[in-house]
Write an enzyme that holds these catalytic residues in place. Structure first.
Site, short mmCIF file in Angstrom:
data_model
loop_
_atom_site.label_atom_id
_atom_site.label_comp_id
_atom_site.label_asym_id
_atom_site.label_seq_id
_atom_site.Cartn_x
_atom_site.Cartn_y
_atom_site.Cartn_z
N ASP A 102 1.41 -1.24 -0.15
CA ASP A 102 -0.26 -0.08 -0.17
C ASP A 102 0.97 1.56 0.22
OD1 ASP A 102 -2.15 -1.94 0.42
OD2 ASP A 102 -2.05 -1.48 2.32
N1 URA Z 1 -1.19 -5.91 4.25
C1 URA Z 1 -1.72 -4.73 3.80
O1 URA Z 1 -3.16 -4.00 4.49
N2 URA Z 1 -1.27 -3.34 3.29
C2 URA Z 1 0.38 -4.13 2.79
O2 URA Z 1 0.68 -2.65 2.24
C3 URA Z 1 0.73 -4.91 2.30
C4 URA Z 1 -0.30 -6.01 3.50
#
Ligand code: URA
Length: 234
Positions: A102
């Site tokens: 993310d």
């Molecule tokens: N899980 C998440 O919620 N975000 C990420 O970036 C990776 C795994």
């Protein structure tokens, strides 16, 4: 592959530009001057252009310490992407991120030119372990550990059993074997915790190099790469 195609892939110019370079005698391969653009050469061979050594490998796999605030995407009209943090040669060789983090997640992101390696690393079938350090707003309780171990029911799927190890009141290490959208944040939210920070420490056998600072990348060593390939039966 053709010498002119190799030079273009390495980002040394357009096809006609590199053909001019070759014809004017600027290029040597394996210590031998080559003036024929279509000559067959082996990527990885000793290459010089205007007397400067050029790394001629076309397969590259890198680790990045992904900083917060950049998108894991090949391109985006507005936001900065991880591609902008790569050495230019990796962009012209079309290194691609292995899965996604993310925008606000930090830590280990792999990028590779090897499509099969990438595919296998993200395939849910292979259950490659990803380890995250999560900081949350409300204190963890022991029941969080058992809920993660049982497999949490989310709105659209039930997460596979995952390991949650409480580090301190607001920090835990989370190990998952799948990588659905916002998975770790959503699992934590299902237990009433808002994620304040999420940092990936490991993917399979590979840990983020502690010498890397946010935004930095480095190529994997031979040992790291073969460990990673072994983990996905390559
Ligand atoms: N899980 C998440 O919620 N975000 C990420 O970036 C990776 C795994």
């Amino acid at each position: 592959m053709r010498l002119d195609a190799l030079l273009t892939r390495l980002g040394l110019g357009s096809r006609s530009e590199v053909q001019r370079l070759i014809r004017r005698g600027a290029v040597t391969v394996g210590g031998r001057g080559i003036r024929v653009p279509g000559e067959n050469v082996q990527p990885g061979a000793l290459l010089t252009v205007d007397g400067q050594a050029v790394d001629s490998r076309v397969e590259r796999t890198l680790m990045m310490y992904k900083p917060a605030g950049v998108l894991t995407a090949a391109r985006d009209p507005k936001a900065a992407t991880v591609m902008e943090l790569l050495p230019p040669v990796c962009t012209s060789l079309e290194c691609m991120p292995v899965g996604r983090l993310d925008k606000d997640t930090t830590g280990l992101l792999l990028l590779t030119t090897d499509g099969e390696l990438a595919h296998r690393l993200i395939s849910p079938k292979r259950e490659i372990r990803k380890v995250y350090l999560a900081t949350v707003d409300t204190p963890f309780i022991p029941e969080d550990v058992s809920a993660f171990a049982q497999g949490l029911a989310l709105s659209d799927f039930t997460a596979k059993p995952a390991l949650l190890e409480i580090v301190d009141e607001h920090t835990a290490r989370v190990t998952v074997t799948e990588g659905k959208y916002h998975q770790v944040r959503r699992m934590l939210a299902a237990r009433g915790h808002d994620t304040l920070a999420l940092h990936r420490e490991r993917v399979g056998p590979l840990a983020l190099d502690p010498a890397l600072r946010p935004g930095e990348t480095r190529e994997l060593t031979e040992t790291e790469l073969s460990g990673l390939r072994q983990a996905v039966d390559l």
